[in-house]
Design a protein around this motif. Structure first.
Motif, PDB file in Angstrom:
ATOM      1  N   VAL A   8       8.565  -6.154  -7.982  1.00 19.92           N
ATOM      2  CA  VAL A   8       8.976  -7.303  -7.171  1.00 19.92           C
ATOM      3  C   VAL A   8       8.103  -7.395  -5.919  1.00 19.92           C
ATOM      4  O   VAL A   8       7.610  -8.476  -5.557  1.00 19.92           O
ATOM      5  CB  VAL A   8      10.468  -7.201  -6.789  1.00 19.92           C
ATOM      6  N   LEU A   9       7.904  -6.271  -5.260  1.00 12.70           N
ATOM      7  CA  LEU A   9       7.087  -6.264  -4.048  1.00 12.70           C
ATOM      8  C   LEU A   9       5.633  -6.610  -4.358  1.00 12.70           C
ATOM      9  O   LEU A   9       4.997  -7.385  -3.633  1.00 12.70           O
ATOM     10  CB  LEU A   9       7.182  -4.905  -3.362  1.00 12.70           C
ATOM     11  N   TYR A  10       5.089  -6.037  -5.439  1.00 10.11           N
ATOM     12  CA  TYR A  10       3.705  -6.325  -5.800  1.00 10.11           C
ATOM     13  C   TYR A  10       3.516  -7.816  -6.103  1.00 10.11           C
ATOM     14  O   TYR A  10       2.534  -8.440  -5.667  1.00 10.11           O
ATOM     15  CB  TYR A  10       3.282  -5.504  -7.021  1.00 10.11           C
ATOM     16  N   ASP A  11       4.448  -8.389  -6.862  1.00  9.56           N
ATOM     17  CA  ASP A  11       4.345  -9.809  -7.226  1.00  9.56           C
ATOM     18  C   ASP A  11       4.446 -10.695  -5.995  1.00  9.56           C
ATOM     19  O   ASP A  11       3.769 -11.729  -5.895  1.00  9.56           O
ATOM     20  CB  ASP A  11       5.437 -10.180  -8.229  1.00  9.56           C
ATOM     21  N   TRP A  12       5.305 -10.295  -5.057  1.00 16.30           N
ATOM     22  CA  TRP A  12       5.486 -11.080  -3.830  1.00 16.30           C
ATOM     23  C   TRP A  12       4.205 -11.099  -3.005  1.00 16.30           C
ATOM     24  O   TRP A  12       3.776 -12.154  -2.522  1.00 16.30           O
ATOM     25  CB  TRP A  12       6.636 -10.486  -3.025  1.00 16.30           C
ATOM     26  N   VAL A  13       3.576  -9.948  -2.844  1.00 17.47           N
ATOM     27  CA  VAL A  13       2.337  -9.882  -2.072  1.00 17.47           C
ATOM     28  C   VAL A  13       1.235 -10.669  -2.777  1.00 17.47           C
ATOM     29  O   VAL A  13       0.471 -11.400  -2.140  1.00 17.47           O
ATOM     30  CB  VAL A  13       1.916  -8.426  -1.849  1.00 17.47           C
ATOM     31  N   ALA A  14       1.146 -10.550  -4.096  1.00 20.41           N
ATOM     32  CA  ALA A  14       0.125 -11.274  -4.854  1.00 20.41           C
ATOM     33  C   ALA A  14       0.288 -12.780  -4.718  1.00 20.41           C
ATOM     34  O   ALA A  14      -0.695 -13.530  -4.779  1.00 20.41           O
ATOM     35  CB  ALA A  14       0.187 -10.866  -6.329  1.00 20.41           C
ATOM     36  N   ALA A  15       1.527 -13.243  -4.503  1.00 18.66           N
ATOM     37  CA  ALA A  15       1.795 -14.674  -4.349  1.00 18.66           C
ATOM     38  C   ALA A  15       1.640 -15.147  -2.907  1.00 18.66           C
ATOM     39  O   ALA A  15       1.964 -16.302  -2.597  1.00 18.66           O
ATOM     40  CB  ALA A  15       3.199 -15.000  -4.853  1.00 18.66           C
ATOM     41  N   GLY A  16       1.167 -14.269  -2.019  1.00 16.48           N
ATOM     42  CA  GLY A  16       0.972 -14.663  -0.636  1.00 16.48           C
ATOM     43  C   GLY A  16       2.212 -14.528   0.220  1.00 16.48           C
ATOM     44  O   GLY A  16       2.312 -15.142   1.279  1.00 16.48           O
ATOM     45  N   ALA A  17       3.192 -13.754  -0.220  1.00 14.12           N
ATOM     46  CA  ALA A  17       4.426 -13.482   0.528  1.00 14.12           C
ATOM     47  C   ALA A  17       5.209 -14.753   0.847  1.00 14.12           C
ATOM     48  O   ALA A  17       5.515 -15.038   2.011  1.00 14.12           O
ATOM     49  CB  ALA A  17       4.117 -12.703   1.800  1.00 14.12           C
ATOM     50  N   PRO A  18       5.587 -15.531  -0.172  1.00 12.13           N
ATOM     51  CA  PRO A  18       6.355 -16.759   0.094  1.00 12.13           C
ATOM     52  C   PRO A  18       7.759 -16.457   0.614  1.00 12.13           C
ATOM     53  O   PRO A  18       8.358 -15.440   0.261  1.00 12.13           O
ATOM     54  CB  PRO A  18       6.410 -17.433  -1.277  1.00 12.13           C
ATOM     55  N   GLU A  58       0.823  -1.213   0.000  1.00 12.76           N
ATOM     56  CA  GLU A  58       0.000   0.000   0.000  1.00 12.76           C
ATOM     57  C   GLU A  58       0.852   1.256   0.000  1.00 12.76           C
ATOM     58  O   GLU A  58       0.606   2.182  -0.788  1.00 12.76           O
ATOM     59  CB  GLU A  58      -0.925   0.005   1.215  1.00 12.76           C
ATOM     60  N   VAL A  59       1.851   1.339   0.883  1.00 11.80           N
ATOM     61  CA  VAL A  59       2.626   2.582   0.988  1.00 11.80           C
ATOM     62  C   VAL A  59       3.530   2.777  -0.219  1.00 11.80           C
ATOM     63  O   VAL A  59       3.849   3.917  -0.580  1.00 11.80           O
ATOM     64  CB  VAL A  59       3.435   2.625   2.296  1.00 11.80           C
ATOM     65  N   VAL A  60       3.940   1.686  -0.869  1.00  9.59           N
ATOM     66  CA  VAL A  60       4.759   1.828  -2.075  1.00  9.59           C
ATOM     67  C   VAL A  60       3.895   2.261  -3.253  1.00  9.59           C
ATOM     68  O   VAL A  60       4.266   3.142  -4.030  1.00  9.59           O
ATOM     69  CB  VAL A  60       5.510   0.513  -2.376  1.00  9.59           C
ATOM     70  N   ARG A  61       2.718   1.668  -3.389  1.00  6.60           N
ATOM     71  CA  ARG A  61       1.822   2.043  -4.493  1.00  6.60           C
ATOM     72  C   ARG A  61       1.379   3.504  -4.383  1.00  6.60           C
ATOM     73  O   ARG A  61       1.248   4.199  -5.387  1.00  6.60           O
ATOM     74  CB  ARG A  61       0.590   1.134  -4.511  1.00  6.60           C
ATOM     75  N   THR A  62       1.128   3.962  -3.172  1.00  4.76           N
ATOM     76  CA  THR A  62       0.682   5.341  -2.986  1.00  4.76           C
ATOM     77  C   THR A  62       1.850   6.311  -2.898  1.00  4.76           C
ATOM     78  O   THR A  62       1.647   7.508  -2.680  1.00  4.76           O
ATOM     79  CB  THR A  62      -0.162   5.457  -1.704  1.00  4.76           C
ATOM     80  N   GLN A  63       3.075   5.789  -3.034  1.00  2.00           N
ATOM     81  CA  GLN A  63       4.311   6.580  -3.035  1.00  2.00           C
ATOM     82  C   GLN A  63       4.542   7.316  -1.717  1.00  2.00           C
ATOM     83  O   GLN A  63       5.230   8.324  -1.680  1.00  2.00           O
ATOM     84  CB  GLN A  63       4.325   7.557  -4.217  1.00  2.00           C
ATOM     85  N   ARG A  64       3.966   6.792  -0.626  1.00  2.00           N
ATOM     86  CA  ARG A  64       4.332   7.310   0.690  1.00  2.00           C
ATOM     87  C   ARG A  64       5.717   6.824   1.081  1.00  2.00           C
ATOM     88  O   ARG A  64       6.400   7.452   1.883  1.00  2.00           O
ATOM     89  CB  ARG A  64       3.298   6.857   1.731  1.00  2.00           C
TER      90      ARG A  64
END
Length: 664
Positions: free
Chosen positions: A287-297, A255-261
């Motif tokens: 990389v962060l978005y893909d990791w979260v989408a994969a359930g944070a493996p 969230e904070v990366v997408r909103t550029q906070r």
């Protein structure tokens, strides 16, 4: 089980399969907040012993507050919830706290309760079923259940604190109002509000076949961009140094990366590059978005990089030659509220000029220090007016290291002024900040580094103005000067700030544009390469302010706002780091009073008029020292008061303003 007995279960009681609501339709505003939902609840402790909500049968209302031990807003609101628990306990209201964060342990909960003096029960939701059943998403988020255990209110505690802002007091007390209404059998006026805070760190099914894992990629992205602040003992509210820490915050990170906070950098330039840019490439964001989408493996721990090493203690090329504390005793930071800027004047005892090659400011308590600016206050008769910028601290930026041959000058007899901005964190704290200085060899100094400024004090932002513009221009520069960096300064109504260069040939370019100014990050923007300042060069500064209700950080949209040093007032300053040939700066200052222009005279008249309108409370035509704010007394009174009679006349203010060319 009585309430006192439940409190003994502080660290051992857990929710397992709780609050399984069957939602039924409701009319009006309450329909969207599960009004009318029936909650049949069953509890279990860590030994498997069952508990049910019948243990709270004597409670007329049950307040369920979702909390997190590391969330800044949950830290602030823990004591507020305890105040409400104490206030309404005699009327049959019970408050319980629930922690559904996968990264929080029972030991963390125990420490949270002790630190924030929480006495109401704190319960651990080990499975996340509680948050899932109620639809809780953030901490803090509260739910008020009536005697039938139906949800009658959901949302925030009040509106005093939010992401990036803090009001001196709440304007709306939503939770308290909801409780008061239900106790008098009145409908809740606002049955749902938006909870603002940290996303609850839920357990998730990780896709271990994902090509992106914490071990092989995410850990490296976090090391590069995040762990400088997000590690034990630093300003980041939670650590991101290992998998267990980071996985619980995965959705919050996204969230904070997408909103550029985060990372805290939002600056643009037509042609310049910045040496201290905090830019996360789009590839790292993905990389962060893909990791979260994969359930944070997690991935294979054998692929983890070595831990990043950081300098412990002083961030200086060598041990400091002198260490100067801001005071002889710590400052006591309250648990909540807004703390006015604090100023500390210190005499370092320098009996000869000191050239400073490097400096570092080390907060005594990084959890509460928002920012620090250290100024040089030269003695009377030295030939310099105003204050000289020495160094500054913001999270992630604390040290000043100048190139070989460059140094700042602290004239003999000077004092150091520490400007301290503190942010309460929910529990009483104390701080004793220090600055360490490294002296330069005077014979090796060829350029003096000075801080110049363009500022505009004469403005009044109307109530409700959503885009109020203030402009000023820096026209005069020392001969042979080189621009090393820039920094804007506004307060909480600041919206954007832009530096536009106007070259002698009329060419224009944007040197620095900050479209989303954030008072929480007092960034300095250091140029990768110095910029020569030819004769005739000008820098236009344009600031936009938002004094409307749409600015959540605005303490009062109904108030007109003028210049002032406190956060509920405003400033408009562009700071410039400039290197000048050694010995030329004093000559530049000595020549400044000669031949003031009509524009200089008009500006001086405006400053004198404004000062007397604001501070001549008894309208006797002079300003007594005691009529002025403490900051003005510390910073500037002695420089205006040329005859040392402890009062200011309009002539004294006019003369000072006339010969002050914006250097700080």
């Amino acid at each position: 089980m009585p309430l006192q007995a439940l409190r003994l279960l502080l660290s051992v009681v857990v929710f397992l399969s709780i609050f399984t609501p069957a939602v039924k339709a409701a009319e009006g505003a309450a329909a969207s907040v599960l009004a009318g939902a029936r909650l049949d609840t069953e509890l279990s402790d860590i030994h498997g012993k069952p508990h049910t909500l019948t243990e709270f049968a004597s409670s007329r209302l049950l307040v369920v507050a979702f909390l997190g031990t590391e969330c800044p807003l949950a830290k602030l609101y823990g004591p507020r919830l305890q105040e409400l628990a104490d206030e309404f306990e005699s009327q049959g209201v019970t408050v319980i706290g629930v922690d559904a964060n996968s990264q929080d342990t029972l030991a963390d909960l125990t420490a949270y309760a002790r630190r924030h003096k929480i006495e109401f029960p704190l319960l651990k939701d080990l499975t996340g079923d509680t948050a899932e059943s109620l639809g809780a998403t953030r901490t803090p988020e509260v739910f008020v259940l009536d005697e039938q255990r139906r949800v009658r209110y959901q949302g925030r505690v009040d509106d005093q604190y939010g992401v990036g802002y803090a009001r001196s007091k709440p304007e709306r007390r939503d939770l308290r109002d909801a409780i008061a209404s239900l106790l008098t059998d009145e409908p809740v006026a606002v049955a749902k509000t938006e909870a603002v805070g940290c996303l609850i760190g839920r357990r998730r099914d990780a896709d271990e076949t994902s090509h992106v894992t914490f071990s092989n990629q995410v850990s490296r992205v976090l090391q590069t961009h995040c762990v400088e602040c997000h590690r034990e003992g630093e300003i980041g509210p939670f650590a991101l140094e290992n998998y267990d820490q980071a996985s619980g915050w995965a959705e919050m990170i996204e969230e904070v990366v997408r909103t550029q906070r985060m990372p805290p950098w939002d600056a643009h330039s037509d042609n310049l590059e910045f040496a201290n840019a905090r830019v996360m490439p789009e590839s790292d964001r993905q990389v962060l978005y893909d990791w979260v989408a994969a359930g944070a493996p997690q991935g294979d721990p054998a692929m983890l990089p070595p831990p990043r090493e950081f300098v412990e203690g002083w961030r200086l090329p060598r041990d400091p030659d002198v260490v100067i504390p801001m005071s002889d005793k710590p400052f006591q930071v309250p648990a909540e509220g807004v703390v006015e800027y604090q100023y500390f004047a210190v005499d370092p005892g320098f009996t000869e000029d000191k050239w400073i090659a490097a400096s570092d400011i080390v907060p005594g308590n990084r959890g509460v220090v928002h920012h620090v600016i250290a100024f040089i206050s030269p003695p009377e008769g030295e030939g310099r007016r105003g204050l000289g910028w020495l160094s500054a601290y913001v999270p992630g930026q604390s040290s000043m290291l100048l190139a070989d041959g460059r140094a700042r000058l602290i004239p003999a007899g000077s004092k150091l002024i520490f400007q301290m901005h503190y942010t309460p964190t929910g529990s009483p704290q104390e701080d004793l900040t220090r600055i360490g200085l490294v002296f330069a060899d005077p014979d090796a100094v060829t350029e003096e580094v000075v801080t110049l400024a363009a500022l505009e004090e004469k403005f009044e932002i109307p109530p409700g103005a959503r885009d109020y513009v203030v402009q000023t221009t820096k026209k005069h520069w020392p001969a042979g000067g080189k621009l090393l960096g820039m920094s804007p300064h506004m307060h909480v109504r600041g919206k954007s700030f832009r530096f536009d260069a106007v070259w002698p040939d009329g060419r224009r370019e944007v040197l620095l544009d900050i479209p989303n100014y954030d008072f929480n990050w007092q960034n300095a923007y250091a140029l990768a390469e110095p910029l020569e300042l030819p004769p005739g060069f000008q820098l236009e500064c344009t600031a936009h302010f938002d004094n409307s209700k749409h600015n959540l950080a605005n303490p009062d949209p109904t108030a007109a706002v003028r210049w002032g040093d406190q956060t509920w007032e405003e400033m408009m300053i562009g700071f410039f780091e400039v290197a000048v040939p050694r010995g030329s700066y004093r000559a530049h200052r000595a020549e400044a009073p000669a031949g003031p222009t009509d524009e200089d005279r008009a500006r001086a008249e405006r400053i004198a008029k404004s000062l007397f309108e604001r501070f001549d409370a008894n309208l006797d035509g002079v300003i007594d020292r005691d009529e002025l704010p403490s900051t003005f007394r510390v910073f500037a009174f002695g420089r205006y008061d040329r005859d040392n009679d402890r009062i200011l006349t309009k002539d004294e203010v006019y003369e000072f303003a006339l010969h002050s060319d914006g250097d700080v």
